[in-house]
Write an enzyme that holds these catalytic residues in place. Structure first.
Site, PDB file in Angstrom:
ATOM      1  N   ASP A  26      -3.520 -12.028  32.980  1.00  0.00           N
ATOM      2  CA  ASP A  26      -2.448 -12.673  32.711  1.00  0.00           C
ATOM      3  C   ASP A  26      -2.440 -13.839  33.392  1.00  0.00           C
ATOM      4  OD1 ASP A  26      -0.077 -13.037  31.167  1.00  0.00           O
ATOM      5  OD2 ASP A  26       1.137 -11.919  32.689  1.00  0.00           O
ATOM      6  N   GLY A  29      -1.877 -19.041  30.144  1.00  0.00           N
ATOM      7  CA  GLY A  29      -1.092 -20.102  29.473  1.00  0.00           C
ATOM      8  C   GLY A  29      -0.647 -20.758  30.686  1.00  0.00           C
ATOM      9  N   HIS A  43      -7.018 -19.670  27.912  1.00  0.00           N
ATOM     10  CA  HIS A  43      -7.755 -18.482  27.365  1.00  0.00           C
ATOM     11  C   HIS A  43      -9.234 -18.811  27.462  1.00  0.00           C
ATOM     12  CE1 HIS A  43      -4.024 -17.257  26.343  1.00  0.00           C
ATOM     13  NE2 HIS A  43      -3.964 -17.761  25.161  1.00  0.00           N
ATOM     14  N   SER A  71      -2.502  -7.549  23.312  1.00  0.00           N
ATOM     15  CA  SER A  71      -1.426  -6.198  23.243  1.00  0.00           C
ATOM     16  C   SER A  71      -0.971  -6.125  21.769  1.00  0.00           C
ATOM     17  CB  SER A  71      -0.321  -6.637  24.182  1.00  0.00           C
ATOM     18  OG  SER A  71       0.629  -7.490  23.848  1.00  0.00           O
ATOM     19  N   SER A  72      -0.420  -5.195  21.394  1.00  0.00           N
ATOM     20  CA  SER A  72       0.206  -4.856  20.046  1.00  0.00           C
ATOM     21  C   SER A  72       1.370  -5.885  20.062  1.00  0.00           C
ATOM     22  CB  SER A  72       0.369  -3.363  19.980  1.00  0.00           C
ATOM     23  OG  SER A  72       1.031  -2.817  20.925  1.00  0.00           O
ATOM     24  N   LEU A 137     -22.440   0.111  33.616  1.00  0.00           N
ATOM     25  CA  LEU A 137     -21.084  -0.082  33.494  1.00  0.00           C
ATOM     26  C   LEU A 137     -20.398   0.142  32.307  1.00  0.00           C
ATOM     27  CD1 LEU A 137     -18.773  -1.319  35.351  1.00  0.00           C
ATOM     28  CD2 LEU A 137     -19.330  -3.325  34.336  1.00  0.00           C
ATOM     29  N   ARG A 200       4.930  -5.769  35.844  1.00  0.00           N
ATOM     30  CA  ARG A 200       5.163  -4.856  34.741  1.00  0.00           C
ATOM     31  C   ARG A 200       3.820  -4.238  34.140  1.00  0.00           C
ATOM     32  NH1 ARG A 200       7.923  -9.729  32.654  1.00  0.00           N
ATOM     33  NH2 ARG A 200       6.554 -10.729  31.299  1.00  0.00           N
ATOM     34  N   SER A 202       3.729  -3.817  30.791  1.00  0.00           N
ATOM     35  CA  SER A 202       3.510  -4.435  29.325  1.00  0.00           C
ATOM     36  C   SER A 202       2.547  -3.502  28.235  1.00  0.00           C
ATOM     37  CB  SER A 202       2.868  -5.724  29.319  1.00  0.00           C
ATOM     38  OG  SER A 202       3.401  -6.547  30.343  1.00  0.00           O
TER      39      SER A 202
HETATM   40  C1  IPE Z   1      -0.012  -8.482  28.588  1.00  0.00           C
HETATM   41  O1  IPE Z   1       0.307 -10.009  29.007  1.00  0.00           O
HETATM   42  C2  IPE Z   1      -1.142  -8.278  27.588  1.00  0.00           C
HETATM   43  C3  IPE Z   1      -2.547  -8.983  27.960  1.00  0.00           C
HETATM   44  C4  IPE Z   1      -2.900  -9.414  29.098  1.00  0.00           C
HETATM   45  C5  IPE Z   1      -3.257  -9.034  26.989  1.00  0.00           C
HETATM   46  P1  IPE Z   1       1.403 -10.791  28.226  1.00  0.00           P
HETATM   47  O2  IPE Z   1       1.498 -12.103  29.058  1.00  0.00           O
HETATM   48  O3  IPE Z   1       1.502 -10.554  26.608  1.00  0.00           O
HETATM   49  O4  IPE Z   1       2.703  -9.626  28.781  1.00  0.00           O
HETATM   50  P2  IPE Z   1       4.167  -9.922  28.598  1.00  0.00           P
HETATM   51  O5  IPE Z   1       4.715  -9.924  27.463  1.00  0.00           O
HETATM   52  O6  IPE Z   1       4.609 -11.133  29.555  1.00  0.00           O
HETATM   53  O7  IPE Z   1       4.848  -8.557  29.507  1.00  0.00           O
HETATM   54  C1  IPE Z   2      -2.893 -13.296  29.354  1.00  0.00           C
HETATM   55  O1  IPE Z   2      -2.244 -14.789  29.574  1.00  0.00           O
HETATM   56  C2  IPE Z   2      -3.841 -13.659  28.014  1.00  0.00           C
HETATM   57  C3  IPE Z   2      -3.293 -13.032  26.751  1.00  0.00           C
HETATM   58  C4  IPE Z   2      -2.145 -12.343  26.625  1.00  0.00           C
HETATM   59  C5  IPE Z   2      -3.850 -13.165  25.437  1.00  0.00           C
HETATM   60  P1  IPE Z   2      -0.957 -15.482  29.034  1.00  0.00           P
HETATM   61  O2  IPE Z   2      -1.530 -16.154  27.578  1.00  0.00           O
HETATM   62  O3  IPE Z   2      -0.199 -14.292  28.799  1.00  0.00           O
HETATM   63  O4  IPE Z   2      -0.715 -16.504  30.202  1.00  0.00           O
HETATM   64  P2  IPE Z   2       0.654 -16.505  30.606  1.00  0.00           P
HETATM   65  O5  IPE Z   2       1.337 -15.335  30.863  1.00  0.00           O
HETATM   66  O6  IPE Z   2       1.723 -17.222  29.199  1.00  0.00           O
HETATM   67  O7  IPE Z   2       0.650 -17.581  31.679  1.00  0.00           O
HETATM   68 MG    MG Z   3       1.479 -13.408  29.953  1.00  0.00          MG
END
Ligand code: IPE
Ligand code: IPE
Ligand code: MG
Length: 261
Positions: A26, A29, A43, A71-72, A137, A200, A202
């Site tokens: 995570d 972004g 990404h 995630s879903s 692995l 969390r 998630s």
């Molecule tokens: C969780 O990240 C899913 C992945 C890393 C693929 P999110 O950034 O989508 O999680 P929430 O929604 O903020 O909890």
């Molecule tokens: C995790 O990074 C990647 C995916 C969920 C695909 P995020 O895209 O959630 O990045 P933030 O949490 O917005 O910084």
């Molecule tokens: Mg995120």
């Protein structure tokens, strides 16, 4: 299918190096936004961290590495970000598979892949087939994965395979369910890591994380490196994994083992 020991039914062996590491990648972004870049640049950079984690875990002796990639719930994101992620996933599948093959990595993708474009599904199938003979692995990418989907899906499959259970629901055990979970081939994660500062789950592997040690770091995924992974491993070694027992019981068991030599 052999049922792997469940941490709520039996006490698993806990070593210094986690056998199974599960990561929520995570903060991509926010990493990009801080640099005045579009979110998707985060990404793209995150893929480099994936490579570094595969190498780092493989060298440390980790047997299973599971990465949450989509995630879903991530379908709720803006359409252009979702479409970029799908394209990136396809490029990574095609570009990285020979590297994984050389390194003895077996790749699997878990989640409801029926929602993906046929081209992506086909490249997943090929990558899984090409690495199926490897076992240095076990790398799992969770894509369109959700912990609740996993549990429900397992339950549906169990009842489909053994419809007579519906007439006697109380007879259904944890061990009946376990072989139908998406990652039935892996032991439960020993160490969970979430980058990006949120504390969390998630909807990640909610069934399998029952007794996992949970490690959270503020570092964004593109900034998470092998040194940061080593820090997480150091933290893990300091945990006392009691699985319901007391510290005194653990000490007594360790003393008895030492006496046996
Ligand atoms: C969780 O990240 C899913 C992945 C890393 C693929 P999110 O950034 O989508 O999680 P929430 O929604 O903020 O909890
Ligand atoms: C995790 O990074 C990647 C995916 C969920 C695909 P995020 O895209 O959630 O990045 P933030 O949490 O917005 O910084
Ligand atoms: Mg995120």
């Amino acid at each position: 299918m052999p049922s792997l020991s469940s941490s709520t039914l039996a006490i698993p062996a806990a070593g210094d190096v986690p056998r199974h590491v599960a990561i929520i990648m995570d903060g991509n972004g926010r990493w990009a936004t801080r640099r005045h870049l579009p979110r998707v640049a985060g990404h793209a950079r995150g893929v480099e961290t994936v490579r570094a984690m595969v190498e780092g875990c493989s060298q440390a002796g980790v047997e299973y590495l599971t990465l949450f990639a989509f995630s879903s719930e991530n379908w709720r994101r803006p359409a252009d970000e979702v479409s970029y992620l799908m394209g990136l996933f396809l490029r990574v599948m095609e570009r990285e598979v020979s590297r994984l093959e050389r390194r003895g990595v077996r790749l699997r993708v878990v989640g409801d892949t029926s929602a993906f474009e046929p081209k992506l599904r086909e490249s997943i199938r090929k990558a899984e087939a090409r690495t199926a003979g490897n076992d240095h692995l076990h790398l799992t990418i969770a894509a369109n994965y959700g912990g609740r989907w996993d549990i429900l899906n397992a339950f549906h499959q169990l009842l489909r395979a053994r419809p007579e259970l519906a007439a006697d629901p109380e007879s259904i055990t944890e061990e009946d369910m376990a072989p139908y979970l998406a990652m039935a081939y892996a032991p439960e994660p020993d160490l969970f890591i979430r980058t990006g500062g949120e504390q969390r789950i998630s909807n990640f592997m909610i069934w399998q994380l029952a007794y996992t040690e949970l490690y959270f770091t503020d570092r964004f995924w593109p900034d998470f490196d092998r040194e940061a992974l080593a820090e997480a491993f150091t933290w893990y070694r300091q945990r006392e994994r009691r699985f319901g027992r007391t510290s005194a019981q653990l000490a007594a068991a360790a003393a008895a083992a030492a006496q046996r030599g």
